[in-house]
Scaffold this motif. Structure first.
Motif, PDB file in Angstrom:
ATOM      1  N   THR A 114     -14.012  -7.804  13.390  1.00  0.00           N
ATOM      2  CA  THR A 114     -14.351  -6.611  12.603  1.00  0.00           C
ATOM      3  C   THR A 114     -13.149  -5.685  12.468  1.00  0.00           C
ATOM      4  O   THR A 114     -13.306  -4.483  12.303  1.00  0.00           O
ATOM      5  CB  THR A 114     -15.524  -5.862  13.258  1.00  0.00           C
ATOM      6  N   CYS A 115     -11.974  -6.237  12.535  1.00  0.00           N
ATOM      7  CA  CYS A 115     -10.738  -5.447  12.538  1.00  0.00           C
ATOM      8  C   CYS A 115     -10.581  -4.663  11.231  1.00  0.00           C
ATOM      9  O   CYS A 115     -10.711  -5.230  10.146  1.00  0.00           O
ATOM     10  CB  CYS A 115      -9.551  -6.392  12.717  1.00  0.00           C
ATOM     11  N   PRO A 116     -10.307  -3.354  11.292  1.00  0.00           N
ATOM     12  CA  PRO A 116     -10.048  -2.593  10.070  1.00  0.00           C
ATOM     13  C   PRO A 116      -8.852  -3.167   9.308  1.00  0.00           C
ATOM     14  O   PRO A 116      -7.905  -3.682   9.912  1.00  0.00           O
ATOM     15  CB  PRO A 116      -9.741  -1.179  10.585  1.00  0.00           C
ATOM     16  N   ARG A 117      -8.879  -3.060   7.986  1.00  0.00           N
ATOM     17  CA  ARG A 117      -7.820  -3.600   7.134  1.00  0.00           C
ATOM     18  C   ARG A 117      -7.246  -2.489   6.260  1.00  0.00           C
ATOM     19  O   ARG A 117      -7.607  -2.357   5.098  1.00  0.00           O
ATOM     20  CB  ARG A 117      -8.353  -4.734   6.249  1.00  0.00           C
ATOM     21  N   PRO A 118      -6.341  -1.687   6.789  1.00  0.00           N
ATOM     22  CA  PRO A 118      -5.714  -0.672   5.932  1.00  0.00           C
ATOM     23  C   PRO A 118      -4.997  -1.333   4.770  1.00  0.00           C
ATOM     24  O   PRO A 118      -4.404  -2.399   4.925  1.00  0.00           O
ATOM     25  CB  PRO A 118      -4.716   0.017   6.879  1.00  0.00           C
ATOM     26  N   PRO A 119      -5.056  -0.744   3.590  1.00  0.00           N
ATOM     27  CA  PRO A 119      -4.448  -1.377   2.413  1.00  0.00           C
ATOM     28  C   PRO A 119      -2.955  -1.612   2.611  1.00  0.00           C
ATOM     29  O   PRO A 119      -2.224  -0.727   3.045  1.00  0.00           O
ATOM     30  CB  PRO A 119      -4.716  -0.364   1.284  1.00  0.00           C
ATOM     31  N   GLY A 120      -2.524  -2.832   2.315  1.00  0.00           N
ATOM     32  CA  GLY A 120      -1.108  -3.165   2.374  1.00  0.00           C
ATOM     33  C   GLY A 120      -0.580  -3.487   3.744  1.00  0.00           C
ATOM     34  O   GLY A 120       0.634  -3.652   3.914  1.00  0.00           O
ATOM     35  N   LEU A 121      -1.451  -3.596   4.738  1.00  0.00           N
ATOM     36  CA  LEU A 121      -0.996  -3.845   6.103  1.00  0.00           C
ATOM     37  C   LEU A 121      -1.730  -5.039   6.707  1.00  0.00           C
ATOM     38  O   LEU A 121      -2.909  -5.267   6.418  1.00  0.00           O
ATOM     39  CB  LEU A 121      -1.228  -2.614   6.984  1.00  0.00           C
ATOM     40  N   GLN A 122      -1.042  -5.766   7.561  1.00  0.00           N
ATOM     41  CA  GLN A 122      -1.651  -6.860   8.313  1.00  0.00           C
ATOM     42  C   GLN A 122      -2.034  -6.356   9.687  1.00  0.00           C
ATOM     43  O   GLN A 122      -1.244  -5.706  10.370  1.00  0.00           O
ATOM     44  CB  GLN A 122      -0.682  -8.034   8.439  1.00  0.00           C
ATOM     45  N   THR A 123      -3.267  -6.640  10.090  1.00  0.00           N
ATOM     46  CA  THR A 123      -3.753  -6.157  11.374  1.00  0.00           C
ATOM     47  C   THR A 123      -4.417  -7.283  12.154  1.00  0.00           C
ATOM     48  O   THR A 123      -4.955  -8.226  11.576  1.00  0.00           O
ATOM     49  CB  THR A 123      -4.770  -5.018  11.182  1.00  0.00           C
ATOM     50  N   THR A 124      -4.365  -7.143  13.469  1.00  0.00           N
ATOM     51  CA  THR A 124      -5.075  -8.042  14.374  1.00  0.00           C
ATOM     52  C   THR A 124      -5.737  -7.191  15.441  1.00  0.00           C
ATOM     53  O   THR A 124      -5.102  -6.293  16.001  1.00  0.00           O
ATOM     54  CB  THR A 124      -4.113  -9.043  15.041  1.00  0.00           C
TER      55      THR A 124
ATOM     56  N   ARG B  36       1.043  -4.676  11.866  1.00  0.00           N
ATOM     57  CA  ARG B  36       2.394  -5.159  11.609  1.00  0.00           C
ATOM     58  C   ARG B  36       3.110  -4.271  10.601  1.00  0.00           C
ATOM     59  O   ARG B  36       2.503  -3.788   9.643  1.00  0.00           O
ATOM     60  CB  ARG B  36       2.342  -6.589  11.068  1.00  0.00           C
ATOM     61  N   HIS B  37       4.415  -4.076  10.808  1.00  0.00           N
ATOM     62  CA  HIS B  37       5.211  -3.268   9.883  1.00  0.00           C
ATOM     63  C   HIS B  37       5.259  -3.938   8.518  1.00  0.00           C
ATOM     64  O   HIS B  37       5.068  -5.144   8.387  1.00  0.00           O
ATOM     65  CB  HIS B  37       6.610  -3.058  10.445  1.00  0.00           C
ATOM     66  N   ARG B  38       5.538  -3.150   7.502  1.00  0.00           N
ATOM     67  CA  ARG B  38       5.486  -3.682   6.145  1.00  0.00           C
ATOM     68  C   ARG B  38       6.872  -3.989   5.578  1.00  0.00           C
ATOM     69  O   ARG B  38       6.996  -4.383   4.432  1.00  0.00           O
ATOM     70  CB  ARG B  38       4.760  -2.707   5.216  1.00  0.00           C
ATOM     71  N   GLY B  39       7.909  -3.811   6.373  1.00  0.00           N
ATOM     72  CA  GLY B  39       9.248  -4.117   5.898  1.00  0.00           C
ATOM     73  C   GLY B  39       9.522  -5.609   5.928  1.00  0.00           C
ATOM     74  O   GLY B  39       8.811  -6.393   6.559  1.00  0.00           O
ATOM     75  N   THR B  40      10.585  -6.006   5.229  1.00  0.00           N
ATOM     76  CA  THR B  40      10.944  -7.424   5.188  1.00  0.00           C
ATOM     77  C   THR B  40      11.866  -7.804   6.336  1.00  0.00           C
ATOM     78  O   THR B  40      11.953  -8.980   6.711  1.00  0.00           O
ATOM     79  CB  THR B  40      11.632  -7.746   3.855  1.00  0.00           C
ATOM     80  N   ALA B  41      12.566  -6.853   6.917  1.00  0.00           N
ATOM     81  CA  ALA B  41      13.448  -7.128   8.052  1.00  0.00           C
ATOM     82  C   ALA B  41      12.611  -7.252   9.326  1.00  0.00           C
ATOM     83  O   ALA B  41      11.445  -6.838   9.369  1.00  0.00           O
ATOM     84  CB  ALA B  41      14.469  -6.004   8.189  1.00  0.00           C
ATOM     85  N   PRO B  42      13.197  -7.833  10.377  1.00  0.00           N
ATOM     86  CA  PRO B  42      12.467  -7.902  11.654  1.00  0.00           C
ATOM     87  C   PRO B  42      12.091  -6.503  12.140  1.00  0.00           C
ATOM     88  O   PRO B  42      12.779  -5.519  11.855  1.00  0.00           O
ATOM     89  CB  PRO B  42      13.472  -8.561  12.600  1.00  0.00           C
TER      90      PRO B  42
ATOM     91  N   ASP C 249       6.119  -1.924  14.143  1.00  0.00           N
ATOM     92  CA  ASP C 249       4.721  -2.288  14.307  1.00  0.00           C
ATOM     93  C   ASP C 249       4.016  -1.175  15.080  1.00  0.00           C
ATOM     94  O   ASP C 249       4.661  -0.335  15.709  1.00  0.00           O
ATOM     95  CB  ASP C 249       4.586  -3.595  15.081  1.00  0.00           C
ATOM     96  N   MET C 250       2.681  -1.192  15.027  1.00  0.00           N
ATOM     97  CA  MET C 250       1.917  -0.194  15.768  1.00  0.00           C
ATOM     98  C   MET C 250       0.716  -0.862  16.430  1.00  0.00           C
ATOM     99  O   MET C 250       0.163  -1.824  15.902  1.00  0.00           O
ATOM    100  CB  MET C 250       1.425   0.918  14.837  1.00  0.00           C
TER     101      MET C 250
END
Length: 526
Positions: A51-61, A87-93, A132-133
């Motif tokens: 039931t993990c929330p899904r903020p728009p544009g972000l990947q969550t676990t 997870r962060h939304r940037g393309t770099a690590p 990441d957060m």
């Protein structure tokens, strides 16, 4: 200090976020956070949360782990801790992991995000570009085995100071020895268990309001797992339960507001008018209706409203006009503000008509008053001997209040000011556990970069308390955010500047881009 809010639940924040992330890459010397392999993590039963929330544009676990209820006595049982990894939304690590607690005590961070998922990017998007957060519902709240006291529901907080003290006592009696398991230390250890479970080496900590207290406790208990710290609207582990710095900050905030009002008000005049109005309301309280109940507006309620108004961009500019209208006999604007509060403006007057109690558990999914009361009564300083019976505590407290310097809490009396603020003064006077845990305040803190951000107009956690919080650390810098109140990142006018500072600090260990502070506009006065 929830101060929702915030150290108290008068302004609960719409989003409670605890952030952690994967292995960090060093950007400044000594900053790398090497990941701990999952096989080496502290053993904890875990499961995935679908039931993990899904903020728009972000990947969550999301997931949960089981941890000891009492780490000193593992046989006493276990409790659940729910976390959310964003997870962060940037393309770099990812640069690192920001662990965020937005206050309370008692905010259920993941529940808050599920209610308004768009706020995560709206408020913290700058950080999520690189970091990441991880969010965590603190034990006893939300998805972390939420606890509920029959006598202390967020939907039925008593509207009088005495009623609140009785409700806190009832909650303590209902919990019994279980209340000792709901402390900042236990929550900090839960956060570290999540860190270990996810294989994260070191965290960048972001604590807002009470979160600044919690993250300081975490840094004391787990110094080797801290990379850097940002404390927003901070207060130290040892602070003044009489709230004298808060009264001083309120006076300063009103003066600053009026100095920048283009002549629409004069600070000394507003303060004098508040004192006059407080005297009138003390002599002749004004009845009003709030949340379907009859309530009373006296000088204590006025102190509570003034305290909350400081730095509030929607309310503070109206305060001078509201006070002037009241002195002319028009209490409508003042009672309207009192009735609109999420929780009652505490008064000293009884009786008040009781209304039917709602269960409150739906709202308490976000704000857990059981954890709120337990943390305050276990962790915060007291103005009496904790081990003394209530009768002796009462005498000690009353003598201490009588000895306060005249004018220290002006423009209000000592009684009105201390009774109006939920979590200060005698909040825990009737707490039944006389032998509960005490939060240590003298443990060393890690020598890592620390940034303290304080709102210039904040009476909840004033800059004086922010400076005291900074002095706890070997190297910390304080930046005051002009024209803002409590937790400046939630002020739309201040957010871009504040988040630029936080983002730069988490990336580099420095905050150099302070030029934007001059662009934050004053609060307009009606």
């Amino acid at each position: 200090m929830t101060k929702t809010t915030a150290k108290r639940p008068t302004r609960p924040r719409a989003l409670a976020v605890l952030a952690l992330a994967g292995t960090a890459t060093a950007v400044w010397a000594g900053a790398s956070g090497t990941g701990v392999p999952a096989a080496q993590a502290a053993p904890a039963a875990a499961r995935t949360d679908t039931t993990c929330p899904r903020p728009p544009g972000l990947q969550t676990t999301c997931g949960t782990i089981r941890v000891p209820l009492d780490r000193a006595a593992p046989a006493s049982g276990e409790t659940t801790v729910r976390y959310m990894l964003v997870r962060h939304r940037g393309t770099a690590p990812t640069v690192g992991t920001v662990a965020l607690n937005d206050g309370g005590p008692g905010n259920a961070t993941i529940v808050g995000l599920a209610q308004r998922p768009q706020l995560l990017l709206g408020v913290f998007g700058k950080i999520l570009d690189t970091h990441d957060m991880l969010l965590m519902d603190p034990r006893g709240t939300g998805g972390s085995d939420a606890q509920h006291c029959e006598d202390l529901s967020i939907d039925a907080i008593p509207a009088t100071r005495s009623g609140l003290l009785d409700a806190v006592r009832g909650c303590g009696r209902e919990l019994g020895r279980r209340s000792r398991h709901y402390t900042s230390a236990a929550t900090a250890d839960d956060l570290d268990a999540v860190r270990a479970h996810l294989g994260i080496g070191r965290l960048d900590l972001l604590g807002e309001s009470y979160g600044s207290y919690l993250m300081t406790v975490y840094a004391q208990r787990h110094p080797g797992h801290v990379r850097s710290i940002v404390l927003s609207s901070a207060y130290p582990l040892e602070f003044d339960m009489w709230a004298r710095p808060n009264a001083q900050a309120t006076r300063r905030a009103i003066k600053v507001l009026c100095e920048r009002s283009s002549g629409r008000c004069a600070g000394e005049r507003v303060l004098a008018d508040l004192g006059t109005l407080a005297g009138r309301l003390r002599a002749r309280p004004v009845p009003y209706e709030g949340a379907g109940a009859e309530r009373v507006l006296d000088d204590t309620a006025l102190a509570a409203i003034t305290y909350d108004a400081a730095g509030d961009r929607e309310l503070m500019g109206r305060l001078p006009g509201i006070v002037r209208a009241s002195l002319k006999g028009d209490y409508g604007p003042l009672t309207e503000v009192a009735a609109s509060r999420a929780q009652p403006a505490l008064s000293d007057r009884l009786p008040q008509r009781r209304v039917g109690r709602r269960s409150g558990q739906a709202d308490e999914q976000f704000y857990g008053l059981t954890t709120w009361a337990s943390v305050i009564c276990n962790d915060y300083p007291t103005l009496w001997d904790r081990r003394a019976p209530v009768s002796a505590r009462t005498r000690q407290y009353e003598r201490g209040r009588e000895r306060l310097a005249p004018g220290a809490l002006a423009p209000f009396t000592a009684r009105a000011w201390t009774n109006g603020i939920y979590d200060r003064g005698n909040f825990c006077l009737r707490w039944p556990d006389r032998n509960g845990p005490v939060q240590p305040t003298d443990r060393p803190l890690p020598d890592v970069p620390v940034l303290v951000l304080s709102g210039e107009l904040d009476a909840n956690t004033p800059t004086a308390e922010g400076r005291a919080a900074a002095r706890q650390y070997p190297r910390a810098r304080v930046i005051e955010i002009p024209n803002t109140g409590h937790v400046a990142e939630f002020d739309e006018q201040a957010n871009p500047c504040v988040m630029e500072l936080q983002s730069e600090f988490f990336r580099t260990g420095r905050a150099t881009g302070t030029g934007c502070l001059a662009e934050i506009p004053p609060i307009p006065v009606d």
